[in-house]
Design an enzyme around this catalytic site. Structure first.
Site, PDB file in Angstrom:
ATOM      1  N   GLU A  77       0.537  -0.962   0.060  1.00  0.00           N
ATOM      2  CA  GLU A  77      -0.140  -0.372   0.336  1.00  0.00           C
ATOM      3  C   GLU A  77       1.153   1.000  -0.474  1.00  0.00           C
ATOM      4  OE1 GLU A  77      -3.428   1.963   2.795  1.00  0.00           O
ATOM      5  OE2 GLU A  77      -2.258   0.751   3.441  1.00  0.00           O
ATOM      6  N   LYS A 125      -9.406   2.042  -3.889  1.00  0.00           N
ATOM      7  CA  LYS A 125      -9.982   1.889  -1.987  1.00  0.00           C
ATOM      8  C   LYS A 125     -11.035   2.988  -1.677  1.00  0.00           C
ATOM      9  CE  LYS A 125      -8.336   0.676   2.934  1.00  0.00           C
ATOM     10  NZ  LYS A 125      -7.739   1.555   3.929  1.00  0.00           N
ATOM     11  N   CYS A 146      -5.731  -2.635   2.424  1.00  0.00           N
ATOM     12  CA  CYS A 146      -5.434  -2.473   4.054  1.00  0.00           C
ATOM     13  C   CYS A 146      -6.971  -3.205   4.558  1.00  0.00           C
ATOM     14  CB  CYS A 146      -5.413  -1.274   4.199  1.00  0.00           C
ATOM     15  SG  CYS A 146      -5.772  -0.948   5.838  1.00  0.00           S
TER      16      CYS A 146
END
Length: 407
Positions: free
Chosen positions: A167, A228, A280
């Site tokens: 990430e 995301k 995540c």
């Protein structure tokens, strides 16, 4: 403190409405429904479900049947039965029969191959763990050093397979990154696909205050850009921002002005495979992962767990990624900044992992998988319906007992 209100409410409801009926069914049913509530209330924080602990156990085969909520139900019900046995309200043979059912069922289910490797053959994968200090990550004076670090680590990769960076591995905005990636891809073997996290500015020419997507993209032998959708409260965005930001210095965190990407984004394509991407803590949402993974060949999750320091947090996060792999019968490639980077097989078992807090490259082979588990087809709906039905019946029984006692 806020999260603690949910189990407090759960126990309060149980004590008031269900305790005098029977805890054997009512307690696990209410427990599961509150775990589900925690998965979406105020954007959700589905961390530390009881069912996660099934993944490395002899009864992990229940996960592809009903997912983590079924796992929680079985474990909490076992605890309720044990309590009843200690209280001498349950016969020993009933207690033994229940445990035989769980373990024998798990053993039989373990023989079922819900998903199978496709004819695509094995894919060489390499996951790069840079171990960058979180306190330095976004400082411009260190940017070139970190860019060169990932470039240099990737030079050791000889096979033209799939390379994963974590990430926000690249401390550059997406629109400024072409020259860097041209240099990187020129030094990697031909036909290599690189998947990496990168921040992307949402409105670069609008004249409005800057906002960003936390993104993952494919370079080389593939294509795709995913933004995301599940953002971390206070980490990536500030709830009630107009009231809190500036009021308390704690809320002025770096990179806390991300915005969520749109729904129904296409899967990434790399090496001819359809890849379900998760950034995540998106990977901790059972239904979100299931929906994304249904049409995929394999799953990739990238994270930066540096925020956890040396706590147990990264290991918990790894365990939840294992559960998602077992639920959906897909390989899970987990790339992180400082651990735990790992390759997880379709049964949720760790094939290989990197040590934490070190620069490392995890290498291995994975397969694209075909077919679906029962959970990937039906999701959490069956176990949630069963729990709702149980509580409805118990509530009716509780009301009847209350009326009888009043007479």
């Amino acid at each position: 403190m806020g999260l603690a209100l949910l189990p407090a409410l759960q126990i309060g409801l149980f004590q008031r409405l269900f305790y005098h009926v029977s805890p054997v069914w009512g307690f696990p049913a209410l427990w599961v429904l509150f775990e589900w509530l925690r998965s979406w209330l105020f954007t959700g924080f589905p961390w530390l479900y009881v069912g996660n602990s099934l993944v490395d156990s002899p009864i992990s085969a229940w996960l592809p049947v009903g997912g983590v909520y079924l796992g929680s139900f079985l474990l909490v019900m076992s605890g309720s039965l044990l309590f009843q046995l200690i209280e001498q309200k349950l016969k020993l043979r009933t207690f033994i029969a229940w445990f035989i059912l769980i373990f024998a069922g798990g053993h039989l289910l373990n023989s079922i191959q819900w998903t199978l490797p496709s004819t695509h053959g094995p894919i060489d994968v390499a996951l790069v763990q840079g171990n960058i200090d979180q306190n330095e990550k976004w400082q411009s004076k260190h940017r070139q050093r970190f860019l060169q670090l990932y470039h240099n680590l990737s030079l050791d990769i000889q096979s033209s397979g799939l390379v994963i960076w974590p990430e926000t591995a690249v401390p550059l905005l997406y629109r400024y990154s072409d020259g860097y990636f041209d240099s990187v891809m020129a030094d990697l073997p031909k036909d290599t696909a690189l998947i990496t996290g990168i921040p992307q500015q949402a409105n670069p020419n609008s004249g409005q205050p800057a906002q960003f997507y936390n993104s993952i993209m494919v370079k080389g032998a593939g294509e795709g850009l995913y933004q995301k959708q599940k953002l971390v409260p206070f980490g990536e965005y500030i709830p009630l921002e107009s009231l809190l930001r500036g009021a308390i210095s704690f809320f002025n965190l770096p990179m806390s002005n991300f915005i969520a990407g749109p729904d129904n984004q296409p899967l990434l394509i790399a090496k001819g495979l359809k890849i379900a991407p998760f950034i995540c803590y998106e990977v901790v949402y059972p239904e979100f992962v299931r929906q994304q993974a249904q049409e995929s060949d394999l799953m990739v999750t990238i994270s930066n767990d540096s925020w956890f320091g040396h706590s147990v947090g990264p290991l918990q996060h790894l365990q939840m990624a294992q559960v998602r792999a077992a639920e959906n019968g897909r390989y899970m490639l987990r790339g992180t900044n400082n651990g735990v980077t790992a390759i997880i097989d379709p049964k949720g078992r760790i094939q290989v992992r990197a040590p934490q807090f070190e620069e490392a490259i995890v290498r291995g082979e994975v397969y694209s998988m075909v077919g679906h588990t029962l959970f990937s087809k039906l999701g959490s709906t069956p176990i949630l319906m069963i729990c709702t039905l149980v509580l409805g019946l118990q509530l009716m029984q509780s009301r009847r007992q209350f009326k009888l006692s009043a007479l």
